[in-house]
Design an enzyme around this catalytic site. Structure first.
Site, mmCIF file in Angstrom:
data_model
loop_
_atom_site.group_PDB
_atom_site.id
_atom_site.type_symbol
_atom_site.label_atom_id
_atom_site.label_comp_id
_atom_site.label_asym_id
_atom_site.label_seq_id
_atom_site.Cartn_x
_atom_site.Cartn_y
_atom_site.Cartn_z
ATOM 1 N N ARG B 124 0.757 -1.403 -0.154
ATOM 2 C CA ARG B 124 0.221 -0.021 -0.044
ATOM 3 C C ARG B 124 0.980 1.366 0.161
ATOM 4 O O ARG B 124 0.052 2.430 -0.261
ATOM 5 C CB ARG B 124 -0.929 0.047 1.148
ATOM 6 C CG ARG B 124 -1.952 -1.182 1.095
ATOM 7 C CD ARG B 124 -2.992 -1.205 2.036
ATOM 8 N NE ARG B 124 -3.772 -2.467 1.933
ATOM 9 C CZ ARG B 124 -3.390 -3.381 2.720
ATOM 10 N NH1 ARG B 124 -2.403 -3.486 3.659
ATOM 11 N NH2 ARG B 124 -3.996 -4.803 2.411
ATOM 12 N N THR B 168 2.246 -5.745 4.133
ATOM 13 C CA THR B 168 1.390 -5.070 2.980
ATOM 14 C C THR B 168 0.946 -3.700 3.413
ATOM 15 O O THR B 168 0.979 -3.031 2.322
ATOM 16 C CB THR B 168 0.146 -5.781 2.952
ATOM 17 O OG1 THR B 168 -0.696 -5.770 4.028
ATOM 18 C CG2 THR B 168 0.407 -7.365 2.493
ATOM 19 N N GLY B 185 -2.188 -12.478 9.933
ATOM 20 C CA GLY B 185 -3.281 -12.869 11.111
ATOM 21 C C GLY B 185 -4.158 -14.194 10.608
ATOM 22 O O GLY B 185 -4.316 -14.940 11.503
ATOM 23 N N TRP B 234 -1.968 -4.687 9.862
ATOM 24 C CA TRP B 234 -1.522 -4.465 8.548
ATOM 25 C C TRP B 234 -1.920 -3.311 7.638
ATOM 26 O O TRP B 234 -1.876 -2.995 6.238
ATOM 27 C CB TRP B 234 -1.767 -5.709 7.772
ATOM 28 C CG TRP B 234 -3.267 -5.954 8.157
ATOM 29 C CD1 TRP B 234 -3.620 -7.033 9.155
ATOM 30 C CD2 TRP B 234 -4.406 -5.850 6.946
ATOM 31 N NE1 TRP B 234 -4.982 -7.150 8.684
ATOM 32 C CE2 TRP B 234 -5.595 -6.554 7.530
ATOM 33 C CE3 TRP B 234 -4.549 -4.965 6.034
ATOM 34 C CZ2 TRP B 234 -6.833 -6.579 7.210
ATOM 35 C CZ3 TRP B 234 -5.933 -5.130 5.499
ATOM 36 C CH2 TRP B 234 -7.137 -5.837 6.015
ATOM 37 N N ASN B 252 -7.939 -9.611 13.496
ATOM 38 C CA ASN B 252 -8.799 -10.647 14.194
ATOM 39 C C ASN B 252 -8.043 -11.639 14.723
ATOM 40 O O ASN B 252 -6.963 -11.860 14.312
ATOM 41 C CB ASN B 252 -9.542 -11.423 12.765
ATOM 42 C CG ASN B 252 -8.753 -11.981 11.804
ATOM 43 O OD1 ASN B 252 -8.351 -11.037 10.962
ATOM 44 N ND2 ASN B 252 -8.639 -13.131 11.986
ATOM 45 N N ASP B 295 -14.380 -12.717 11.069
ATOM 46 C CA ASP B 295 -13.242 -12.037 10.498
ATOM 47 C C ASP B 295 -13.209 -10.671 10.449
ATOM 48 O O ASP B 295 -13.140 -10.137 9.145
ATOM 49 C CB ASP B 295 -12.927 -12.934 9.177
ATOM 50 C CG ASP B 295 -11.744 -12.483 8.500
ATOM 51 O OD1 ASP B 295 -11.711 -12.588 7.121
ATOM 52 O OD2 ASP B 295 -10.770 -11.858 9.007
ATOM 53 N N ARG B 322 -15.249 -2.909 10.361
ATOM 54 C CA ARG B 322 -15.464 -3.722 9.409
ATOM 55 C C ARG B 322 -16.644 -4.552 9.868
ATOM 56 O O ARG B 322 -17.312 -5.404 9.419
ATOM 57 C CB ARG B 322 -14.361 -4.914 9.224
ATOM 58 C CG ARG B 322 -14.381 -5.991 8.274
ATOM 59 C CD ARG B 322 -13.034 -6.222 7.706
ATOM 60 N NE ARG B 322 -12.684 -7.620 7.784
ATOM 61 C CZ ARG B 322 -11.876 -7.974 7.251
ATOM 62 N NH1 ARG B 322 -10.865 -7.327 6.297
ATOM 63 N NH2 ARG B 322 -11.796 -9.384 6.805
#
Lengths: 303, 525
Positions: B124, B168, B185, B234, B252, B295, B322
């Site tokens: 990213r 990432t 994870g 991340w 998670n 998740d 999320r």
């Protein structure tokens, strides 16, 4: 029981070569048996495996299938996780039929396992499966193939072909290069769909949209019926080809192609009013329906 | 003697041009020609105060230049622009430095990246500090590159990729600290956040987000025989220089969909941590989803903003989670201020006075499958929201999509996906998305702009009164930030799984976004 019982000379000797040979044979067999068991059933300690995963699995596979795979367990798994796309008894649906003795993408069990474990194309595995579960599913899918090979098919294929021609299906569908491509191609429909799905598609097409026939519209329902009204009042009913947040592309029943910016539309109805394809509910006898379905089920590719 | 003086003058002139000291990043909002950190500023507003492109002129926006990535795959990069140079990342942590005027490549760096690497390959973005560019790689290295030439200054191993660790997210550069989070994870790893010395690459501290043994903080929230796994870090967090607090979300717990062997809240998974950047200690934490079995990583960007509530000036942090809820917390002490769902959700009967979800009993994954809204990574995920200090609205690209969650057997093998089940998303025309504008202090919906597919890319807001974003169908678009009315769109030809940003060179404003094979940069004629 002593080694002297095996001695042809019925003697006890410390240096008897027979004794050495028998000891060697016994020890070797024990070691081989132990190793075979280790490879067959694995050595687990809590959550860990002592042997490398890939090595143990590749050897375990054949032994497991022969000894421990359970098609009944496989059916339970299949009904729960696979049937919603592949149909009860693997008769097909959104996903291809699996009740065939030969599966074109799973020629051997290794390929079938790979698909169950990792998916293929647009199919993602429903969930992570253990090796035992994969074995059971493989056993069940192969059993489906064997029993379907001997099952009788209702309806007459030739009568069905005549019906297909007489009802004008070719004005919207292409089979083996013949017809118009307004709706999905049917050349391989017999390999993809089972009787139940085809019956629904013929009697309630709006509810039974095809799957896996259109690559371009990823993530969108295929051949979704849409009705648009342009700013100058024109109404067009069509099957959607593609769409994004600002534009939409469709085809009407005359195979006329349209592309619109949504800001140039007065109204956009998606999913209705009904599919472009007519319903044959009540317009065919049961025997005619069987014939037509038998013909469609016979379409497995270019003849 | 003269040569020496000249050399010093030239060198200092050159180095003064390219230096990005910490203070410049702190003041980034006041110098919008550059984009000096992943989310634009430490407060992570992803807001540009450039206003050359505005509601009136945006209709004329057209491509200025395109850079095509060397690697094919999912590109989630968010560019950094500093003094005429743009830095983008590609697969595995590959970096390209581009001339921000023309898109011509100035240098590239290719990291160690054999095909056998474990983990996700996308990246990213980079961090910049002083004269150095910092990147985290899929191989779980942190690499420091000379900003001018791309040559490696140092390269350290953050963790062992063979155990499932990979990087990432973009690192975050603070004074004397490069903060790096890890992914993995879902691969059965124990999450952590690291801080490195920018000059030497030496690790200054490591903060584990899940406890190892019974003595460690949070250990009492993990009973049962299961391994303590998860809490990955991340997505790049935020920083308040005044409070000297670093804010970072955690992922998670594992296994994802089967929590039988880990009863308890499972701290500090699915949480927001407020961390002292000096030594990595946790000042406070807030857990969004205790004992998560869906998740629902809390790896979303924490947005820092100030507001007046009940006559008092408050320092707040917003996060659109999320799990489908938008949360506002006090960023000084972690106290729950407000929370409201921003998508359809069927797993909780709301939040209690402390912000803890009131669970519905029938929402957990089962062997036969349970349909729950939101699905996995649908409501919100890593892609960035934006906060406009002009409108005081929090904007996000949200997905309306449920999933059937399955609970399965757990099978731990080092570095393999450690899932304990699976899921199947509600798909096709039964799922969709929307850009939603929420009142930042309450989460109340002000307007929404519907998207055909659930989005996978983030938003940028600007002082020109615009909100930019990208659709999964490939549309790069601009909306009126006050009303949500679409003002401009351009079809880029591939799903947009990245965040937009804006910069200026020679007095001209550019807006940029990545889409699969290219970085697309737009400007007015």
């Amino acid at each position: 029981m002593a080694f002297s019982d095996f001695c042809p000379k019925r003697r006890r000797c410390d240096s008897c070569s027979m004794k050495r040979k028998l000891t060697l044979i016994l020890l070797t067999s024990l070691v081989l048996t132990f190793a075979a068991m280790l490879f067959a059933f694995g050595v687990g300690v809590g959550h860990y495996e002592i042997f490398p995963y890939s090595l143990i699995e590749s050897v375990r596979h054949s032994v497991y299938l022969a000894i421990r795979a359970d098609a009944t367990e496989g059916k339970a798994l299949f009904d729960n996780d696979c049937a919603r796309c592949h149909g009860i008894d693997g008769s097909g649906g959104e996903g291809p039929r699996l009740d065939k003795p030969a599966l074109s993408r799973a020629a051997d069990d290794d390929a079938l396992r790979s698909i169950i474990r990792d998916g293929i194309g647009v199919m993602r595995p429903v969930r992570q499966t253990t090796t035992a579960e994969q074995n059971n599913l493989i056993a069940y899918v192969r059993a489906l193939g064997r029993s379907a090979a001997s099952a009788p098919v209702a309806g007459n294929v030739e009568e069905g072909r005549a019906l297909y021609d007489g009802l004008g299906c070719a004005s919207c569908h292409i089979v083996n290069g013949v017809g118009e491509g307004v709706g999905p191609e049917l050349t391989h429909v017999g390999a993809m769909r089972g009787r139940e799905y085809l019956h629904e598609a013929l009697t309630n097409p709006t509810a039974a949209l095809p799957r896996g026939t259109l690559e371009v519209a990823e993530g969108l329902s295929e051949f979704l019926p849409v009705r648009v009204t342009t700013l100058d009042g024109r109404e067009i009913r069509g099957a959607r080809i593609n769409e994004d947040t600002f534009t939409i592309q469709l085809r009407d029943a005359d195979n006329q192609y349209y592309s619109f910016r949504k800001s140039d539309l007065r109204a956009l109805e998606k999913g209705g009013p009904t599919s472009l394809m007519p319903s044959w509910e009540g317009r065919l006898t049961d025997a005619q329906m069987d014939d037509l379905i038998a013909y469609l089920l016979s379409l497995n590719g270019r003849s | 003697m003269i040569l020496r003086v000249l050399a010093v003058l030239v060198l200092s002139a050159v180095s003064a041009e390219a230096q990005i000291p910490y203070e410049r990043i702190v003041d980034a909002a006041a110098a919008p020609g550059d984009w000096l950190t992943y989310s634009g500023t430490y407060a992570s507003h992803r807001f540009s105060s450039l206003n050359q492109v505005d509601k009136r002129t945006v209709a004329q926006l057209r491509p200025a230049w395109i850079y095509q990535f060397q690697s094919v795959g999912i590109i989630e990069t968010s560019p950094i622009v500093a003094d005429g140079l743009m830095f983008v990342t590609e697969l595995n942590g590959r970096v390209a430095a581009l001339d921000a005027r023309t898109g011509r490549a100035v240098w590239t760096y290719s990291p160690y990246a054999p095909a056998s690497l474990i983990g996700f390959r996308f990246n990213r973005g980079v961090a910049v500090l002083d004269d150095t560019v910092f990147v985290g790689t899929t191989a779980a290295h942190l690499v420091a590159l000379d900003a001018k030439s791309g040559v490696v200054r140092w390269d350290v191993v953050v963790e062992d990729n063979r155990r499932g660790y990979h990087i990432t997210g973009a690192p975050l550069a603070l004074e004397g600290r490069i903060i790096v989070g890890v992914a993995g994870g879902d691969h059965g790893t124990r999450g952590f956040l690291d801080a490195y010395d920018p000059k030497t690459g030496k690790r200054v501290w490591r903060l584990y987000t899940v406890p190892a043994g019974s003595g460690e903080p949070g250990a009492e929230t993990w009973s049962g025989p299961g391994r303590k796994i998860g809490g990955a870090t991340w997505v790049t967090g935020s920083f308040d220089p005044g409070l000297n607090l670093l804010y970072w979300g955690t992922g998670n717990p594992g296994p994802l969909w089967n929590g039988d062997e880990r009863p308890g809240d499972n701290l500090y998974t699915c949480s927001l941590l407020a961390i002292d950047p000096k030594d990595g200690s946790i000042r406070w934490h807030f857990q969004y989803t205790p004992h998560d079995v869906h998740d629902w990583d809390s790896n979303q960007v924490p947005v820092l903003f100030d507001a007046t509530l009940d006559g008092r000036a408050r320092k707040l942090v917003a996060l659109a989670n999320r799990n489908g809820f938008y949360y506002v917390l006090d960023r000084e002490n972690g106290a729950f201020v407000a929370g409201a769902p921003f998508v359809k959700q069927t797993w909780a009967d709301g939040l209690d006075v402390k912000g803890r979800p009131i669970l519905r009993p029938d929402a957990a994954p089962t062997k036969e499958g349970t349909l729950v809204f939101p699905g996995v990574g649908a409501a919100a995920d890593w892609w960035s929201p934006t906060y406009s200090p002009q409108t005081e609205l929090f904007y996000l690209a949200a997905g309306e999509r449920g999933a059937t969650y399955y609970k399965g057997e757990v099978d731990y093998r080092t570095a393999n996906l450690y899932l304990g089940g699976g899921y199947r998303s509600v798909d096709n025309d039964d799922s969709w998305g929307a850009v939603r504008a929420l009142e930042a202090t309450t989460g109340k919906l002000k307007w929404e702009f519907r998207l055909t597919r659930p989005p996978v890319g983030g938003l940028l807001s600007t002082a020109g009164g615009l909100v930019f974003g990208g659709t999964t169908e490939g549309n790069f678009f601009a909306l009126d930030a006050d009303t949500g009315k679409p003002l401009w769109d351009f079809q880029l030809g591939a799903p947009i799984k990245a965040n937009p940003m804006s910069f200026a060179v020679d007095g001209k404003q550019y807006v940029a976004i990545a889409a699969r094979l290219g970085l697309f940069v737009f400007a007015l004629p």
